[in-house]
Design a protein around this motif. Structure first.
Motif, PDB file in Angstrom:
ATOM      1  N   TRP A  50       0.931  -1.237   0.035  1.00  0.00           N
ATOM      2  CA  TRP A  50      -0.172   0.036   0.053  1.00  0.00           C
ATOM      3  C   TRP A  50       1.040   1.276   0.059  1.00  0.00           C
ATOM      4  N   ILE A  51       2.191   1.095   0.102  1.00  0.00           N
ATOM      5  CA  ILE A  51       3.005   2.456  -0.115  1.00  0.00           C
ATOM      6  C   ILE A  51       2.721   3.281  -1.105  1.00  0.00           C
ATOM      7  N   THR A  52       2.546   2.777  -2.459  1.00  0.00           N
ATOM      8  CA  THR A  52       2.122   3.492  -3.438  1.00  0.00           C
ATOM      9  C   THR A  52       0.904   4.125  -3.631  1.00  0.00           C
ATOM     10  N   ARG A  53      -0.096   3.504  -2.907  1.00  0.00           N
ATOM     11  CA  ARG A  53      -1.471   3.721  -2.752  1.00  0.00           C
ATOM     12  C   ARG A  53      -1.842   4.421  -1.729  1.00  0.00           C
ATOM     13  N   ALA A  54      -0.956   5.034  -0.706  1.00  0.00           N
ATOM     14  CA  ALA A  54      -1.738   5.742   0.583  1.00  0.00           C
ATOM     15  C   ALA A  54      -2.545   6.739   0.099  1.00  0.00           C
ATOM     16  N   PRO A  55      -3.445   7.155   0.852  1.00  0.00           N
ATOM     17  CA  PRO A  55      -4.417   8.253   0.410  1.00  0.00           C
ATOM     18  C   PRO A  55      -3.775   9.658   0.305  1.00  0.00           C
ATOM     19  N   THR A  56      -2.725   9.880   1.189  1.00  0.00           N
ATOM     20  CA  THR A  56      -2.169  11.181   1.164  1.00  0.00           C
ATOM     21  C   THR A  56      -0.621  10.982   1.196  1.00  0.00           C
ATOM     22  N   LEU A  57      -0.081  12.214   1.292  1.00  0.00           N
ATOM     23  CA  LEU A  57       1.453  12.169   1.407  1.00  0.00           C
ATOM     24  C   LEU A  57       1.993  11.883   2.890  1.00  0.00           C
ATOM     25  N   ARG A  58       1.080  12.251   3.923  1.00  0.00           N
ATOM     26  CA  ARG A  58       1.537  12.072   5.129  1.00  0.00           C
ATOM     27  C   ARG A  58       1.328  10.464   5.528  1.00  0.00           C
TER      28      ARG A  58
ATOM     29  N   THR B 187       4.417   8.184   6.516  1.00  0.00           N
ATOM     30  CA  THR B 187       4.373   7.366   7.849  1.00  0.00           C
ATOM     31  C   THR B 187       4.402   5.724   7.760  1.00  0.00           C
ATOM     32  N   LEU B 188       3.632   5.380   6.514  1.00  0.00           N
ATOM     33  CA  LEU B 188       3.883   3.940   6.372  1.00  0.00           C
ATOM     34  C   LEU B 188       5.117   3.478   5.917  1.00  0.00           C
ATOM     35  N   LEU B 189       5.660   4.164   5.036  1.00  0.00           N
ATOM     36  CA  LEU B 189       7.196   4.257   4.620  1.00  0.00           C
ATOM     37  C   LEU B 189       8.244   3.976   5.833  1.00  0.00           C
ATOM     38  N   ALA B 190       7.731   5.060   6.821  1.00  0.00           N
ATOM     39  CA  ALA B 190       8.782   4.958   8.176  1.00  0.00           C
ATOM     40  C   ALA B 190       8.603   3.597   8.901  1.00  0.00           C
ATOM     41  N   LYS B 191       7.362   3.289   8.824  1.00  0.00           N
ATOM     42  CA  LYS B 191       6.916   2.052   9.719  1.00  0.00           C
ATOM     43  C   LYS B 191       7.728   0.846   8.839  1.00  0.00           C
ATOM     44  N   VAL B 192       7.492   0.664   7.610  1.00  0.00           N
ATOM     45  CA  VAL B 192       8.014  -0.354   6.843  1.00  0.00           C
ATOM     46  C   VAL B 192       9.597  -0.609   7.017  1.00  0.00           C
ATOM     47  N   GLN B 193      10.226   0.748   6.846  1.00  0.00           N
ATOM     48  CA  GLN B 193      11.578   0.638   7.221  1.00  0.00           C
ATOM     49  C   GLN B 193      12.105   0.184   8.521  1.00  0.00           C
ATOM     50  N   ASP B 194      11.162   0.725   9.372  1.00  0.00           N
ATOM     51  CA  ASP B 194      11.485   0.180  11.003  1.00  0.00           C
ATOM     52  C   ASP B 194      11.603  -1.194  10.945  1.00  0.00           C
TER      53      ASP B 194
ATOM     54  N   ALA C  92       5.630 -15.339  11.247  1.00  0.00           N
ATOM     55  CA  ALA C  92       4.280 -15.409  11.907  1.00  0.00           C
ATOM     56  C   ALA C  92       3.293 -15.430  11.044  1.00  0.00           C
ATOM     57  N   SER C  93       2.078 -16.326  11.338  1.00  0.00           N
ATOM     58  CA  SER C  93       1.159 -16.720  10.419  1.00  0.00           C
ATOM     59  C   SER C  93       0.412 -15.501  10.037  1.00  0.00           C
ATOM     60  N   ILE C  94       0.310 -14.491  10.674  1.00  0.00           N
ATOM     61  CA  ILE C  94      -0.474 -13.274  10.507  1.00  0.00           C
ATOM     62  C   ILE C  94      -0.429 -12.693   8.989  1.00  0.00           C
ATOM     63  N   PHE C  95       1.283 -12.977   8.743  1.00  0.00           N
ATOM     64  CA  PHE C  95       1.758 -12.280   7.547  1.00  0.00           C
ATOM     65  C   PHE C  95       1.099 -12.832   6.228  1.00  0.00           C
ATOM     66  N   ASN C  96       0.332 -13.976   6.504  1.00  0.00           N
ATOM     67  CA  ASN C  96      -0.097 -14.753   5.311  1.00  0.00           C
ATOM     68  C   ASN C  96      -1.393 -14.386   4.680  1.00  0.00           C
ATOM     69  N   TYR C  97      -2.006 -13.118   5.451  1.00  0.00           N
ATOM     70  CA  TYR C  97      -3.406 -12.642   4.989  1.00  0.00           C
ATOM     71  C   TYR C  97      -3.171 -11.582   3.926  1.00  0.00           C
ATOM     72  N   PRO C  98      -4.049 -11.405   2.980  1.00  0.00           N
ATOM     73  CA  PRO C  98      -3.866 -10.299   2.223  1.00  0.00           C
ATOM     74  C   PRO C  98      -4.349  -8.940   2.758  1.00  0.00           C
ATOM     75  N   THR C  99      -3.690  -7.612   2.115  1.00  0.00           N
ATOM     76  CA  THR C  99      -4.000  -6.422   2.525  1.00  0.00           C
ATOM     77  C   THR C  99      -5.025  -5.945   1.325  1.00  0.00           C
ATOM     78  N   LEU C 100      -6.186  -5.949   1.623  1.00  0.00           N
ATOM     79  CA  LEU C 100      -7.514  -5.709   0.449  1.00  0.00           C
ATOM     80  C   LEU C 100      -7.712  -4.356   0.609  1.00  0.00           C
ATOM     81  N   SER C 101      -7.660  -3.599   1.278  1.00  0.00           N
ATOM     82  CA  SER C 101      -8.054  -2.219   1.635  1.00  0.00           C
ATOM     83  C   SER C 101      -7.029  -1.327   2.216  1.00  0.00           C
ATOM     84  N   TRP C 102      -7.241   0.014   2.032  1.00  0.00           N
ATOM     85  CA  TRP C 102      -6.358   0.753   2.828  1.00  0.00           C
ATOM     86  C   TRP C 102      -6.491   0.768   4.626  1.00  0.00           C
TER      87      TRP C 102
END
Ligand code: 3HC
Length: 318
Positions: A58-66, A70-77, A111-121
Protein backbone atom coordinates in the motif's frame (compact mmCIF):
# COMPACT_ATOMS: atom_id res chain seq x y z
CA UNK A 1 33.88 -31.23 29.62
CA UNK A 2 33.98 -33.66 32.55
CA UNK A 3 30.89 -34.28 34.65
CA UNK A 4 32.01 -32.16 37.58
CA UNK A 5 32.76 -29.03 35.56
CA UNK A 6 29.55 -29.55 33.55
CA UNK A 7 27.45 -29.54 36.72
CA UNK A 8 29.32 -26.47 37.98
CA UNK A 9 28.52 -24.69 34.72
CA UNK A 10 24.88 -25.85 34.88
CA UNK A 11 24.62 -24.60 38.46
CA UNK A 12 26.06 -21.21 37.46
CA UNK A 13 23.64 -20.97 34.51
CA UNK A 14 20.68 -21.75 36.76
CA UNK A 15 21.87 -19.25 39.39
CA UNK A 16 21.99 -16.45 36.78
CA UNK A 17 18.46 -17.31 35.60
CA UNK A 18 17.16 -17.52 39.19
CA UNK A 19 18.73 -14.15 40.03
CA UNK A 20 16.87 -12.49 37.10
CA UNK A 21 20.23 -11.64 35.52
CA UNK A 22 21.04 -12.07 31.83
CA UNK A 23 22.79 -14.90 30.05
CA UNK A 24 25.36 -13.32 27.73
CA UNK A 25 26.94 -14.79 24.57
CA UNK A 26 30.20 -15.59 26.40
CA UNK A 27 28.37 -17.50 29.18
CA UNK A 28 28.07 -21.28 29.22
CA UNK A 29 24.52 -22.36 28.36
CA UNK A 30 22.77 -25.72 27.82
CA UNK A 31 22.74 -26.61 24.10
CA UNK A 32 18.93 -26.94 24.24
CA UNK A 33 18.65 -23.39 25.64
CA UNK A 34 20.81 -22.12 22.79
CA UNK A 35 18.85 -24.04 20.14
CA UNK A 36 15.53 -22.85 21.55
CA UNK A 37 16.71 -19.24 21.37
CA UNK A 38 18.02 -19.63 17.81
CA UNK A 39 14.63 -21.07 16.85
CA UNK A 40 12.58 -18.28 18.45
CA UNK A 41 14.81 -15.28 17.67
CA UNK A 42 15.41 -16.26 14.03
CA UNK A 43 11.68 -16.82 13.46
CA UNK A 44 10.99 -13.50 15.12
CA UNK A 45 13.47 -11.88 12.70
CA UNK A 46 11.90 -13.66 9.70
CA UNK A 47 8.50 -12.34 10.82
CA UNK A 48 9.74 -8.75 10.92
CA UNK A 49 11.17 -8.96 7.39
CA UNK A 50 8.27 -10.87 5.80
CA UNK A 51 5.88 -8.60 7.72
CA UNK A 52 6.95 -5.69 5.48
CA UNK A 53 5.34 -7.35 2.44
CA UNK A 54 1.62 -6.98 3.27
CA UNK A 55 1.98 -3.27 4.13
CA UNK A 56 4.49 -2.56 1.36
CA UNK A 57 1.60 -3.34 -0.99
CA UNK A 58 0.00 0.00 0.00
CA UNK A 59 3.00 2.37 0.02
CA UNK A 60 2.34 3.49 -3.57
CA UNK A 61 -1.41 3.73 -2.93
CA UNK A 62 -1.54 5.59 0.38
CA UNK A 63 -4.33 8.23 0.34
CA UNK A 64 -2.13 11.20 1.31
CA UNK A 65 1.56 12.13 1.37
CA UNK A 66 1.46 12.09 5.19
CA UNK A 67 0.03 8.55 5.25
CA UNK A 68 2.63 7.47 2.66
CA UNK A 69 5.54 8.93 4.65
CA UNK A 70 4.27 7.35 7.89
CA UNK A 71 3.82 3.94 6.27
CA UNK A 72 7.26 4.16 4.65
CA UNK A 73 8.83 4.91 8.04
CA UNK A 74 7.02 1.98 9.64
CA UNK A 75 8.00 -0.51 6.96
CA UNK A 76 11.62 0.67 7.19
CA UNK A 77 11.49 0.21 10.97
CA UNK A 78 10.41 -3.42 10.48
CA UNK A 79 13.46 -4.07 8.32
CA UNK A 80 15.63 -2.67 11.12
CA UNK A 81 13.86 -4.87 13.67
CA UNK A 82 14.70 -7.87 11.53
CA UNK A 83 18.38 -6.86 11.43
CA UNK A 84 18.57 -6.35 15.23
CA UNK A 85 17.08 -9.79 15.73
CA UNK A 86 19.28 -11.56 13.17
CA UNK A 87 22.26 -9.94 14.93
CA UNK A 88 20.99 -11.18 18.31
CA UNK A 89 20.62 -14.70 16.88
CA UNK A 90 24.13 -14.57 15.39
CA UNK A 91 25.57 -14.15 18.91
CA UNK A 92 24.40 -17.76 19.43
CA UNK A 93 26.69 -19.04 16.69
CA UNK A 94 24.25 -19.29 13.77
CA UNK A 95 24.99 -17.42 10.51
CA UNK A 96 22.53 -15.12 8.74
CA UNK A 97 22.92 -17.21 5.61
CA UNK A 98 21.88 -20.33 7.52
CA UNK A 99 18.85 -18.58 9.03
CA UNK A 100 17.66 -17.24 5.66
CA UNK A 101 18.25 -20.64 4.01
CA UNK A 102 16.18 -22.27 6.77
CA UNK A 103 13.35 -19.83 6.04
CA UNK A 104 13.47 -20.16 2.25
CA UNK A 105 13.73 -23.95 2.44
CA UNK A 106 10.70 -24.16 4.77
CA UNK A 107 12.64 -25.35 7.84
CA UNK A 108 11.88 -22.12 9.74
CA UNK A 109 8.61 -20.28 10.27
CA UNK A 110 7.47 -16.70 10.27
CA UNK A 111 4.33 -15.35 11.96
CA UNK A 112 1.14 -16.77 10.45
CA UNK A 113 -0.48 -13.33 10.47
CA UNK A 114 1.55 -12.21 7.48
CA UNK A 115 -0.07 -14.79 5.23
CA UNK A 116 -3.27 -12.76 4.93
CA UNK A 117 -3.95 -10.27 2.10
CA UNK A 118 -4.20 -6.47 2.53
CA UNK A 119 -7.39 -5.80 0.55
CA UNK A 120 -8.03 -2.14 1.43
CA UNK A 121 -6.28 0.88 2.97
CA UNK A 122 -8.08 0.07 6.22
CA UNK A 123 -5.96 -3.11 6.40
CA UNK A 124 -2.91 -0.91 6.92
CA UNK A 125 -4.71 0.61 9.91
CA UNK A 126 -5.80 -2.79 11.21
CA UNK A 127 -2.27 -4.18 10.93
CA UNK A 128 -0.73 -1.25 12.84
CA UNK A 129 -3.47 -1.24 15.49
CA UNK A 130 -3.95 -5.00 15.95
CA UNK A 131 -0.81 -6.81 14.69
CA UNK A 132 1.68 -4.31 16.07
CA UNK A 133 -0.54 -3.95 19.14
CA UNK A 134 -0.30 -7.72 19.70
CA UNK A 135 3.43 -7.64 18.96
CA UNK A 136 3.87 -4.95 21.63
CA UNK A 137 2.06 -7.05 24.26
CA UNK A 138 4.35 -9.97 23.42
CA UNK A 139 7.53 -7.93 23.07
CA UNK A 140 7.10 -5.89 26.27
CA UNK A 141 7.11 -9.25 28.04
CA UNK A 142 10.19 -10.32 26.06
CA UNK A 143 12.10 -7.26 27.34
CA UNK A 144 12.53 -9.45 30.47
CA UNK A 145 13.75 -12.54 28.58
CA UNK A 146 16.81 -14.21 30.10
CA UNK A 147 19.08 -13.88 27.03
CA UNK A 148 20.81 -10.48 27.11
CA UNK A 149 21.07 -9.61 23.38
CA UNK A 150 17.40 -10.58 22.81
CA UNK A 151 16.15 -8.55 25.80
CA UNK A 152 18.12 -5.48 24.69
CA UNK A 153 16.86 -5.76 21.10
CA UNK A 154 13.31 -5.85 22.48
CA UNK A 155 13.73 -2.61 24.44
CA UNK A 156 14.64 -0.72 21.28
CA UNK A 157 12.02 -2.46 19.12
CA UNK A 158 9.20 -1.74 21.57
CA UNK A 159 9.86 2.00 21.40
CA UNK A 160 9.30 1.92 17.63
CA UNK A 161 6.35 -0.51 17.84
CA UNK A 162 4.42 2.04 19.93
CA UNK A 163 4.57 4.48 16.99
CA UNK A 164 3.43 1.65 14.69
CA UNK A 165 0.42 0.86 16.85
CA UNK A 166 -0.56 4.54 17.25
CA UNK A 167 -0.44 5.29 13.54
CA UNK A 168 -2.58 2.23 12.80
CA UNK A 169 -5.16 3.13 15.43
CA UNK A 170 -5.29 6.71 14.11
CA UNK A 171 -6.02 5.41 10.60
CA UNK A 172 -8.87 3.27 11.98
CA UNK A 173 -10.24 6.12 14.11
CA UNK A 174 -10.20 8.47 11.09
CA UNK A 175 -12.01 5.96 8.89
CA UNK A 176 -14.53 5.06 11.61
CA UNK A 177 -15.36 8.76 11.96
CA UNK A 178 -15.57 9.24 8.20
CA UNK A 179 -18.29 8.41 5.67
CA UNK A 180 -20.46 5.31 6.02
CA UNK A 181 -18.33 3.64 3.32
CA UNK A 182 -15.11 4.46 5.21
CA UNK A 183 -16.51 3.14 8.49
CA UNK A 184 -17.65 -0.03 6.68
CA UNK A 185 -14.11 -0.43 5.27
CA UNK A 186 -12.64 -0.16 8.77
CA UNK A 187 -15.15 -2.66 10.19
CA UNK A 188 -14.45 -5.07 7.32
CA UNK A 189 -10.71 -4.89 8.05
CA UNK A 190 -11.31 -5.50 11.78
CA UNK A 191 -13.52 -8.48 10.90
CA UNK A 192 -10.75 -10.03 8.76
CA UNK A 193 -7.76 -9.30 11.02
CA UNK A 194 -9.16 -9.93 14.52
CA UNK A 195 -8.99 -13.73 14.72
CA UNK A 196 -5.65 -14.16 12.83
CA UNK A 197 -4.22 -11.58 15.27
CA UNK A 198 -5.24 -13.72 18.29
CA UNK A 199 -3.37 -16.62 16.64
CA UNK A 200 -0.14 -14.56 16.87
CA UNK A 201 0.14 -15.53 20.54
CA UNK A 202 0.48 -19.20 19.63
CA UNK A 203 -1.51 -22.28 20.59
CA UNK A 204 -3.23 -22.62 23.97
CA UNK A 205 -0.74 -23.18 26.78
CA UNK A 206 -1.79 -26.83 27.10
CA UNK A 207 -0.91 -27.39 23.41
CA UNK A 208 2.27 -25.31 23.39
CA UNK A 209 5.32 -27.47 22.62
CA UNK A 210 7.87 -25.00 24.00
CA UNK A 211 6.16 -22.95 26.70
CA UNK A 212 6.94 -25.04 29.73
CA UNK A 213 10.69 -25.21 29.08
CA UNK A 214 10.80 -21.62 27.79
CA UNK A 215 9.10 -20.37 30.95
CA UNK A 216 11.46 -22.43 33.13
CA UNK A 217 14.46 -20.84 31.38
CA UNK A 218 12.72 -17.42 31.52
CA UNK A 219 12.94 -17.13 27.74
CA UNK A 220 9.18 -16.70 27.84
CA UNK A 221 8.01 -14.68 30.83
CA UNK A 222 4.23 -14.94 30.33
CA UNK A 223 2.25 -17.72 28.71
CA UNK A 224 0.56 -17.60 25.30
CA UNK A 225 -2.92 -17.47 26.82
CA UNK A 226 -1.95 -14.84 29.40
CA UNK A 227 -0.60 -12.49 26.73
CA UNK A 228 -3.58 -13.16 24.43
CA UNK A 229 -5.98 -12.28 27.25
CA UNK A 230 -4.06 -9.06 27.98
CA UNK A 231 -4.32 -8.07 24.31
CA UNK A 232 -8.08 -8.80 24.16
CA UNK A 233 -8.80 -6.87 27.36
CA UNK A 234 -7.04 -3.73 26.13
CA UNK A 235 -8.18 -3.86 22.51
CA UNK A 236 -11.92 -4.36 23.08
CA UNK A 237 -12.05 -0.95 24.81
CA UNK A 238 -10.09 0.66 21.96
CA UNK A 239 -12.55 -0.72 19.39
CA UNK A 240 -15.53 0.52 21.40
CA UNK A 241 -13.90 3.97 21.67
CA UNK A 242 -13.95 4.40 17.88
CA UNK A 243 -17.33 2.77 17.36
CA UNK A 244 -16.16 -0.52 15.80
CA UNK A 245 -17.49 -3.97 16.71
CA UNK A 246 -15.18 -6.88 17.65
CA UNK A 247 -16.35 -9.81 15.42
CA UNK A 248 -16.92 -12.26 18.29
CA UNK A 249 -20.50 -13.01 19.46
CA UNK A 250 -19.11 -14.77 22.55
CA UNK A 251 -17.24 -11.67 23.74
CA UNK A 252 -18.46 -10.46 27.15
CA UNK A 253 -16.93 -8.96 30.29
CA UNK A 254 -16.56 -11.48 33.11
CA UNK A 255 -16.69 -9.51 36.36
CA UNK A 256 -15.60 -12.51 38.38
CA UNK A 257 -12.45 -13.09 36.28
CA UNK A 258 -11.85 -9.40 35.71
CA UNK A 259 -11.26 -10.18 32.03
CA UNK A 260 -13.20 -10.52 28.77
CA UNK A 261 -14.43 -14.01 27.92
CA UNK A 262 -14.10 -14.58 24.18
CA UNK A 263 -14.86 -17.21 21.56
CA UNK A 264 -12.67 -20.11 20.43
CA UNK A 265 -9.99 -19.58 17.78
CA UNK A 266 -10.26 -21.67 14.59
CA UNK A 267 -7.20 -23.84 15.25
CA UNK A 268 -7.75 -25.74 11.99
CA UNK A 269 -7.23 -22.44 10.16
CA UNK A 270 -4.13 -21.79 12.31
CA UNK A 271 -2.64 -25.15 11.37
CA UNK A 272 -3.58 -24.72 7.68
CA UNK A 273 -1.67 -21.43 7.59
CA UNK A 274 1.29 -22.88 9.54
CA UNK A 275 1.38 -25.75 7.02
CA UNK A 276 1.74 -23.30 4.14
CA UNK A 277 -1.89 -23.27 3.01
CA UNK A 278 -2.91 -19.77 4.04
CA UNK A 279 -4.20 -17.17 1.54
CA UNK A 280 -0.76 -15.67 0.81
CA UNK A 281 1.90 -18.18 1.96
CA UNK A 282 3.20 -18.95 -1.54
CA UNK A 283 3.22 -15.27 -2.54
CA UNK A 284 5.04 -14.18 0.62
CA UNK A 285 7.78 -16.81 0.50
CA UNK A 286 8.07 -16.27 -3.29
CA UNK A 287 8.57 -12.52 -2.77
CA UNK A 288 11.04 -13.17 0.07
CA UNK A 289 13.02 -15.60 -2.13
CA UNK A 290 13.02 -13.14 -5.09
CA UNK A 291 14.27 -10.31 -2.83
CA UNK A 292 17.05 -12.56 -1.53
CA UNK A 293 18.12 -13.56 -5.05
CA UNK A 294 17.93 -9.99 -6.43
CA UNK A 295 19.96 -8.75 -3.47
CA UNK A 296 22.77 -11.31 -3.95
CA UNK A 297 24.94 -8.81 -5.85
CA UNK A 298 24.77 -6.33 -2.95
CA UNK A 299 25.90 -9.00 -0.46
CA UNK A 300 28.71 -10.10 -2.80
CA UNK A 301 29.90 -6.50 -3.33
CA UNK A 302 29.88 -5.81 0.44
CA UNK A 303 31.81 -9.01 1.17
CA UNK A 304 34.34 -8.28 -1.61
CA UNK A 305 34.85 -4.76 -0.26
CA UNK A 306 35.29 -6.07 3.30
CA UNK A 307 37.84 -8.65 2.07
CA UNK A 308 39.75 -5.93 0.16
CA UNK A 309 39.80 -3.75 3.30
CA UNK A 310 41.01 -6.73 5.35
CA UNK A 311 43.84 -7.49 2.88
CA UNK A 312 44.86 -3.81 2.78
CA UNK A 313 44.98 -3.69 6.62
CA UNK A 314 46.93 -6.96 6.70
CA UNK A 315 49.37 -5.58 4.10
CA UNK A 316 49.92 -2.47 6.21
CA UNK A 317 50.47 -4.53 9.36
CA UNK A 318 53.01 -6.83 7.61
N1 3HC B 1 2.82 -18.10 13.57
C1 3HC B 1 3.74 -19.04 13.20
N2 3HC B 1 4.18 -20.01 14.02
C2 3HC B 1 3.68 -20.04 15.26
C3 3HC B 1 2.75 -19.11 15.74
C4 3HC B 1 2.31 -18.11 14.83
N3 3HC B 1 1.42 -17.20 15.17
N4 3HC B 1 2.47 -19.40 17.04
C5 3HC B 1 3.19 -20.48 17.35
N5 3HC B 1 3.91 -20.88 16.29
C6 3HC B 1 4.78 -22.06 16.19
C7 3HC B 1 5.99 -21.97 17.09
O1 3HC B 1 7.06 -21.31 16.42
C8 3HC B 1 6.28 -23.46 17.30
O2 3HC B 1 6.82 -23.99 16.12
P1 3HC B 1 8.40 -24.37 16.00
O3 3HC B 1 8.68 -25.40 17.07
O4 3HC B 1 8.57 -24.90 14.62
O5 3HC B 1 9.14 -23.07 16.25
C9 3HC B 1 4.88 -24.06 17.40
O6 3HC B 1 4.01 -23.16 16.70
C10 3HC B 1 4.41 -24.28 18.83
O7 3HC B 1 4.16 -23.02 19.42
P2 3HC B 1 4.73 -22.69 20.88
O8 3HC B 1 3.77 -21.82 21.59
O9 3HC B 1 5.15 -23.96 21.56
O10 3HC B 1 6.06 -21.90 20.48
P3 3HC B 1 6.75 -20.69 21.28
O11 3HC B 1 6.94 -21.06 22.72
O12 3HC B 1 7.92 -20.33 20.48
O13 3HC B 1 5.66 -19.51 21.26
C11 3HC B 1 5.52 -17.41 20.09
C12 3HC B 1 5.27 -18.93 20.02
C13 3HC B 1 4.56 -16.82 21.14
C14 3HC B 1 5.26 -16.80 18.71
C15 3HC B 1 6.98 -17.20 20.52
O14 3HC B 1 7.81 -17.88 19.62
C16 3HC B 1 7.39 -15.73 20.55
O15 3HC B 1 7.06 -15.02 21.48
N6 3HC B 1 8.14 -15.31 19.53
C17 3HC B 1 8.67 -13.94 19.50
C18 3HC B 1 7.65 -12.97 18.97
C19 3HC B 1 7.36 -13.21 17.50
O16 3HC B 1 7.99 -13.98 16.85
N7 3HC B 1 6.36 -12.53 17.00
C20 3HC B 1 6.00 -12.71 15.60
C21 3HC B 1 5.42 -11.46 15.07
S1 3HC B 1 6.63 -10.22 14.90
C22 3HC B 1 5.70 -8.90 14.46
O17 3HC B 1 4.52 -8.94 14.52
C23 3HC B 1 6.43 -7.71 14.03
C24 3HC B 1 5.60 -6.48 14.11
O18 3HC B 1 6.47 -5.39 13.98
C25 3HC B 1 4.60 -6.40 13.03
Amino acid sequence: MDHQSHSAEQARFEAIIAAEEKIEPRDWMPEKYRRNLVRQISQHAHSEVVGQLPEGNWITRAPTLRRKATLLAKVQDEAGHGLYLYSAAETLGVSREQMVDDLLDGRAKYASIFNYPTLSWADVGAIGWLVDGAAIVNQISLCRTSYGPYARAMVRICKEESFHQRQGYEIMRTLAAGSAAQKAMAQDALNRWWWPTLMMFGPHDAESAHSQQSMQWKIKRQSNDELRQKFVDQTVEQARHIGLEIPDPALRWNEERGHYDFGEIDWDEFQRVLNGNGPCNRQRIGDRRAAHEQGAWVREAMLAHAEKQRRRAAGRAA
